[in-house]
Design a protein around this motif. Structure first.
Motif, PDB file in Angstrom:
ATOM      1  N   PRO A  40       0.832  -1.199   0.000  1.00  0.00           N
ATOM      2  CA  PRO A  40       0.000   0.000   0.000  1.00  0.00           C
ATOM      3  C   PRO A  40       0.871   1.257   0.000  1.00  0.00           C
ATOM      4  CG  PRO A  40       0.015  -1.009   2.158  1.00  0.00           C
ATOM      5  CD  PRO A  40       0.746  -1.945   1.239  1.00  0.00           C
ATOM      6  N   ALA A  41       0.287   2.368  -0.376  1.00  0.00           N
ATOM      7  CA  ALA A  41       1.006   3.643  -0.371  1.00  0.00           C
ATOM      8  C   ALA A  41       1.395   4.006   1.055  1.00  0.00           C
ATOM      9  CB  ALA A  41       0.134   4.726  -0.975  1.00  0.00           C
ATOM     10  N   HIS A  42       2.464   4.787   1.195  1.00  0.00           N
ATOM     11  CA  HIS A  42       2.928   5.214   2.512  1.00  0.00           C
ATOM     12  C   HIS A  42       1.944   6.213   3.101  1.00  0.00           C
ATOM     13  CE1 HIS A  42       6.633   3.267   1.443  1.00  0.00           C
ATOM     14  NE2 HIS A  42       6.802   4.066   0.416  1.00  0.00           N
ATOM     15  N   SER A  43       1.724   6.115   4.401  1.00  0.00           N
ATOM     16  CA  SER A  43       0.847   7.061   5.084  1.00  0.00           C
ATOM     17  C   SER A  43       1.695   8.132   5.776  1.00  0.00           C
ATOM     18  CB  SER A  43      -0.022   6.348   6.111  1.00  0.00           C
ATOM     19  OG  SER A  43       0.776   5.905   7.194  1.00  0.00           O
TER      20      SER A  43
ATOM     21  N   ARG B 140      12.724   3.858   3.802  1.00  0.00           N
ATOM     22  CA  ARG B 140      12.366   2.773   2.893  1.00  0.00           C
ATOM     23  C   ARG B 140      13.237   2.812   1.660  1.00  0.00           C
ATOM     24  NH1 ARG B 140       6.765   0.953   4.193  1.00  0.00           N
ATOM     25  NH2 ARG B 140       6.157   2.291   5.875  1.00  0.00           N
ATOM     26  N   ARG B 141      13.419   1.619   1.076  1.00  0.00           N
ATOM     27  CA  ARG B 141      14.135   1.523  -0.200  1.00  0.00           C
ATOM     28  C   ARG B 141      13.172   1.844  -1.320  1.00  0.00           C
ATOM     29  NH1 ARG B 141      15.993  -4.234  -0.543  1.00  0.00           N
ATOM     30  NH2 ARG B 141      14.473  -4.590   1.055  1.00  0.00           N
TER      31      ARG B 141
END
Length: 59
Positions: free
Chosen positions: A46-49, A57-58
């Motif tokens: 999922p997309a980052h919140s 994150r990589r």
């Protein structure tokens, strides 16, 4: 003439097929690791919140 060569299309197709195989393999592995389970496995993340902004994150 656009300047693209016939083998360029072949490389693109090979890369797309390799990516599809990789995703299929990841899905198969996820299904095997979670069997039996009630929820289907998701290969994509999922997309980052906003709450995850502190996590490095990589990609």
């Amino acid at each position: 003439m656009t300047g693209s060569k016939p083998h360029d299309a072949s490389k693109t197709r090979d890369k797309a097929e390799a990516e599809k195989r990789q995703l299929d393999d990841a899905l198969d592995e996820g299904l095997e690791e979670t069997f039996p389970g009630s929820d289907p496995v998701s290969v994509t993340q999922p997309a980052h919140s906003k709450a995850d902004s502190h996590i490095k994150r990589r990609g």
